[in-house]
Design a protein around this motif. Structure first.
Motif, mmCIF file in Angstrom:
data_model
loop_
_atom_site.group_PDB
_atom_site.id
_atom_site.type_symbol
_atom_site.label_atom_id
_atom_site.label_comp_id
_atom_site.label_asym_id
_atom_site.label_seq_id
_atom_site.Cartn_x
_atom_site.Cartn_y
_atom_site.Cartn_z
ATOM 1 N N SER A 275 0.833 -1.325 0.082
ATOM 2 C CA SER A 275 0.116 0.043 -0.042
ATOM 3 C C SER A 275 1.030 1.323 0.007
ATOM 4 C CB SER A 275 -1.063 -0.005 1.391
ATOM 5 O OG SER A 275 -0.170 0.413 2.400
ATOM 6 N N HIS A 276 1.817 1.350 -0.996
ATOM 7 C CA HIS A 276 2.507 2.416 -0.991
ATOM 8 C C HIS A 276 2.000 3.635 -1.420
ATOM 9 C CE1 HIS A 276 6.309 4.806 -1.380
ATOM 10 N NE2 HIS A 276 6.192 4.991 -2.592
ATOM 11 N N MET A 277 2.056 4.751 -0.874
ATOM 12 C CA MET A 277 1.625 6.108 -1.222
ATOM 13 C C MET A 277 2.333 7.129 -1.885
ATOM 14 S SD MET A 277 -1.779 5.778 -0.245
ATOM 15 C CE MET A 277 -1.835 4.026 0.060
ATOM 16 N N HIS A 278 1.912 7.729 -3.011
ATOM 17 C CA HIS A 278 2.793 8.609 -3.463
ATOM 18 C C HIS A 278 2.804 10.085 -3.083
ATOM 19 C CE1 HIS A 278 1.965 6.250 -7.808
ATOM 20 N NE2 HIS A 278 2.667 5.622 -6.648
ATOM 21 N N ALA A 279 2.015 10.466 -2.197
ATOM 22 C CA ALA A 279 1.804 11.883 -1.586
ATOM 23 C C ALA A 279 2.545 11.880 -0.259
ATOM 24 C CB ALA A 279 0.670 12.598 -1.575
ATOM 25 N N VAL A 280 3.319 13.179 0.164
ATOM 26 C CA VAL A 280 3.886 13.152 1.128
ATOM 27 C C VAL A 280 3.714 14.335 1.902
ATOM 28 C CG1 VAL A 280 5.606 11.239 1.041
ATOM 29 C CG2 VAL A 280 6.032 13.589 0.501
ATOM 30 N N VAL A 281 3.837 14.658 3.242
ATOM 31 C CA VAL A 281 3.971 15.739 3.985
ATOM 32 C C VAL A 281 2.657 16.454 4.128
ATOM 33 C CG1 VAL A 281 5.034 18.201 3.944
ATOM 34 C CG2 VAL A 281 6.329 16.071 3.219
ATOM 35 N N SER A 282 1.859 17.262 3.321
ATOM 36 C CA SER A 282 0.790 17.784 3.099
ATOM 37 C C SER A 282 0.233 18.128 1.942
ATOM 38 C CB SER A 282 1.077 19.293 3.846
ATOM 39 O OG SER A 282 1.952 20.131 2.959
ATOM 40 N N THR A 283 -0.814 18.636 1.919
ATOM 41 C CA THR A 283 -1.615 18.958 0.511
ATOM 42 C C THR A 283 -0.978 19.978 -0.153
ATOM 43 O OG1 THR A 283 -3.957 18.417 1.451
ATOM 44 C CG2 THR A 283 -3.755 20.117 -0.155
ATOM 45 N N VAL A 284 -0.224 21.055 0.670
ATOM 46 C CA VAL A 284 0.453 21.918 -0.124
ATOM 47 C C VAL A 284 1.748 21.374 -0.955
ATOM 48 C CG1 VAL A 284 1.925 24.228 0.223
ATOM 49 C CG2 VAL A 284 -0.163 23.814 1.718
ATOM 50 N N THR A 285 2.349 20.462 -0.358
ATOM 51 C CA THR A 285 3.348 19.904 -0.990
ATOM 52 C C THR A 285 3.091 19.109 -2.204
ATOM 53 O OG1 THR A 285 4.649 19.735 1.121
ATOM 54 C CG2 THR A 285 5.393 18.177 -0.725
ATOM 55 N N CYS A 286 1.942 18.237 -1.771
ATOM 56 C CA CYS A 286 1.498 17.366 -3.219
ATOM 57 C C CYS A 286 1.040 18.021 -4.187
ATOM 58 C CB CYS A 286 0.976 16.252 -2.403
ATOM 59 S SG CYS A 286 -0.832 16.560 -2.194
#
Length: 765
Positions: A275-286
């Motif tokens: 279940s590897h996710m592509h987005a990290v940190v926050s909505t601003v970053t992604c």
């Protein structure tokens, strides 16, 4: 490496210790049918190929040369061996792994400042399975077990914040977590939501009603532990199928459970979670990364998507949706929410937190539409079903934004009063509580309007013996509700009807256990699905009473007087809606109200109410068409005319929505009788204004996004010891080196090993 060393430790993936799983190629099996070479190669292919090239290899000086046909044969045979190996590999994989087909993952969500949820490494996380049935079993995983990392199979009753904090603190020994459903639901309750839902996005803040901000008065969701708003570095899956859970436990007992607490012998039963996710940190970053990809890449890779769907809305009297209402046009708003959530992705039954309230509002809309003078009432009534309210009021904040900017037919100044249904299925002693906002009532005009609103509700409930309306102290704040978003923009006389006076009665708010059983929707044993569909439960009768009160109150608020006592919600409508949304969506009534192309949206289980990112969701469509069929009118149009009403001079697309539905079964119950339904039920975008304004760090609007992923799956298999894996690696490497040496020698001596006799006529003297 794990897969290669496990080939000798085969598990039959179709039958494992007496538990049957789907056979290869059967529905739900991941691998499909086996593909292989069906025909052997002809034995004489090399001879025939060589014969065709005779006479082409003679040289002026005589001697022997390597035969190109023989080289081609060698390449062909090598290719066939490789192809056979690849085709056989799929079969070997099925013998090694048992896929778990009925699971639900925890995924990563992000807002302006944080990331929450779970993920695995990019190659998946593997660990030895350890079953934890009581809290003492955790010690083996946390400290004593000799074969970390572990994948913990956790009993549902132990899936609590305290246990998860212990596991989170030892992430080096934890590869993942599989959670089984607790049956029955935990008696003490379970809510992974926070105690103050949507904190910071309602009407109360440090500058407005500071004494009520951040739930200072009291916590609405007392059992909430906030688990769904934590960030975990390992994957967590829900096991939805009891049979698969039993297979895992049997594998654990056979291979991992040793007597006297000693270390178990290899091979061990293990689980792998992807279940590897592509987005990290926050909505601003992604969102910034996605924007850069979209701007400069031919094939951009988007890493996250905003949570979005559609609000469903309709009007008692049709209006021209191509424009906006005049300022003196008055509208009474009846509102509720459509969505819920849980810790796991797209598992959101939401029986009490959403379904009971919007089913009640659907029944009220039907009852009000049947009033003889509904079309001539002085004020209009708008029914709204908001999406995304769980995630900081996505739907209501978008509608307010559109109203303020002239993008919605109804404007804020058109709203005469606002009646919202909160959680209403768990009433004590028939009581239904009327919540109002103490801050807006400091304005005397609003105070008087709210008083009229409460009096109207009390008068409407006087003739319904199953509902007792209660007022609250004016110093008590509003519970989490869509009304708060409207009050942020304008002082509106509004009320929220709920089954609780202070904290929620719902012990499973926004959890996997907020199911039909939570609101006492049960059916007699031995009935057919069709009988269950039409069986009027006690819950349906109770909610029909609330719907009757709501419909009568809306009738009075709209200026009606003559037919108030004749307005009555239909318990049969309520019970069919509850059955369809909470028990079995694929039923005869839901099939009859949907378009033919939406039949696949109806599964054999209940609908889920997570907002998601692909919209409209199944539940949104069903609510829209249920509203259209309950409040609309069947008209005599052909399918072509229904799909393009501009062909009919008497019809107006700006006033109505036209839908071609499957219709009920005919008398023989062999074919359906399709028909055209004309209604005012429409969809309106439920996407946070923050994304339209590109204010991804907004504190005014919701900023929730969902990470993208490539692969989500789980499987179990047997693993060998590290020593055996190392030996296998060395042997494999030795075979590879030996093969390379043999290939080199054969190639170097090809002119000797592969020769062709000289042709008689080519000899020269």
């Amino acid at each position: 490496m794990v897969a290669s060393t496990s080939a000798s430790l085969r598990i039959d993936s179709r039958k494992f210790h007496g538990y049957e799983l789907p056979a290869p190629g059967a529905p739900g099996h991941r691998d499909g049918a086996r593909v292989g070479l069906e025909k052997p190669l002809p034995e004489k292919v090399g001879i025939e190929a060589s014969a065709q090239l005779r006479g082409k290899m003679a040289t002026a000086g005589g001697g022997c040369v390597a035969d190109p046909g023989s080289r081609s044969l060698l390449r062909l045979l090598s290719f066939c061996v490789l192809l056979a190996g690849l085709c056989e590999g799929n079969s070997v994989e099925r013998k090694i792994y048992i896929p778990l087909n009925k699971t639900a993952p925890c995924v990563r969500l992000l807002n302006a400042t944080h990331q929450i949820g779970c993920q695995s490494s990019i190659t998946g996380d593997t660990g030895v399975i350890h079953v934890v049935e009581k809290e003492e079993d955790l010690q083996w995983v946390l400290t004593g077990g000799p074969n970390p990392p572990y994948v913990v199979l956790l009993e549902g009753t132990l899936f609590t914040r305290d246990v998860m904090e212990k596991l989170k603190g030892r992430s080096g020994r934890i590869a993942g977590l599989a959670v089984s459903l607790a049956k029955p639901s935990p008696a003490s309750g379970f809510s992974p939501s926070v105690q103050c839902p949507n904190d910071g996005f309602g009407v109360y803040s440090n500058s407005y009603g500071s004494q009520f901000a951040h739930c200072r008065a009291f916590q609405w969701n007392k059992v909430g532990d906030g688990l769904a708003y934590e960030d975990f570095s390992f994957p967590i899956f829900l096991l939805e199928d009891e049979n698969e859970t039993n297979v895992i436990k049997q594998c654990y007992r056979d291979h991992n459970l040793s007597p006297n607490g000693s270390a178990p012998a290899f091979p061990l039963c293990a689980m792998q979670l992807f279940s590897h996710m592509h987005a990290v940190v926050s909505t601003v970053t992604c969102m910034r990364r996605s924007l850069i990809q979209s701007s400069f890449s031919i094939s951009p890779e988007i890493v996250c998507d905003p949570l979005s769907d559609y609000n469903v809305w309709s009007l008692l009297k049709p209006i021209n949706t191509s424009g906006t209402l005049e300022p003196d046009d008055r509208v009474v708003v009846a509102a509720t929410r459509l969505d819920s959530r849980s810790f796991f992705w797209n598992v959101a039954p939401g029986a009490e937190s959403a379904v009971a309230s919007f089913v009640t509002q659907l029944a009220a809309a039907e009852a009000l539409q049947k009033a003889p003078d509904a079309a001539t009432l002085p004020r209009n009534v708008m029914f709204v079903f908001f999406q995304g309210e769980t995630f900081d009021y996505i739907g209501s904040s978008r509608m307010v934004y559109d109203m303020e900017n002239g993008k919605f037919p109804v404007q804020l100044e058109n709203i005469d009063s606002f009646v919202e249904l909160g959680q209403v299925a768990l009433r004590n002693s028939l009581e239904l509580w009327m919540h109002t906002d103490p801050m807006s009532q400091k304005n005397e005009t609003v105070l008087n309007q709210v008083e009229v609103l409460l009096s109207t509700l009390e008068q409407s409930g006087a003739g319904v013996p199953t509902v007792v309306l209660r007022r609250l102290n004016q110093s008590q704040p509003l519970p989490p509700s869509s009304l708060q978003r409207f009050l942020r923009a304008r002082n509106v006389s509004g009320v929220v009807l709920a089954d609780h006076s202070d904290s929620f009665h719902n012990l499973y708010y926004q959890s996997i256990y907020d199911t039909a059983e939570n609101i006492n929707v049960t059916y007699p044993a031995g009935q057919s699905p069709e009988e269950d569909l039409n069986f009027v439960t006690d819950t349906a009768k109770a909610l029909a009473g609330v719907a009757t009160v709501l419909a009568r109150a809306l009738y009075r608020l709209a200026g009606g007087a003559s037919f108030n006592d004749t307005i009555q919600a239909d318990p049969h409508t309520v019970t069919r809606l509850l059955y369809g949304f909470l028990v079995r969506a694929n039923n005869s009534w839901f099939q009859s109200i949907l378009r033919p192309d939406l039949r696949s949206y109806l599964g054999d289980g209940p609908l889920q109410h997570y907002i998601a990112v692909s919209s409209p969701t199944n539940a949104t469509y069903v609510v829209q068409y249920a509203l259209a069929n309950l409040t609309g009118k069947v008209i005599d149009l052909t399918r072509e005319q229904c799909q393009d009403p501009s062909q009919v001079p008497t019809e107006n697309k700006d006033l109505y929505e036209y839908t071609w539905v499957q219709g009920p079964l005919n008398a023989n119950e062999t074919d359906r009788l399709p028909r055209c339904v004309r209604s005012t039920a429409r969809l309106a975008r439920a996407l946070s204004p923050a994304f339209e304004l590109k204010q991804w760090g907004s504190t005014e609007y919701s900023t929730w996004t969902e990470s993208r992923w490539k692969d989500i799956r789980a499987r179990i298999f047997l693993i060998a010891s590290k020593e055996l894996e190392f030996i296998t690696l060395i042997v494999g490497f030795g075979i590879l080196v030996f093969s390379l040496i043999v290939t080199y020698c054969i190639n170097a001596k090809a002119d000797v090993l592969f020769i062709t006799p000289r042709e008689p006529g080519s000899v020269s003297y």
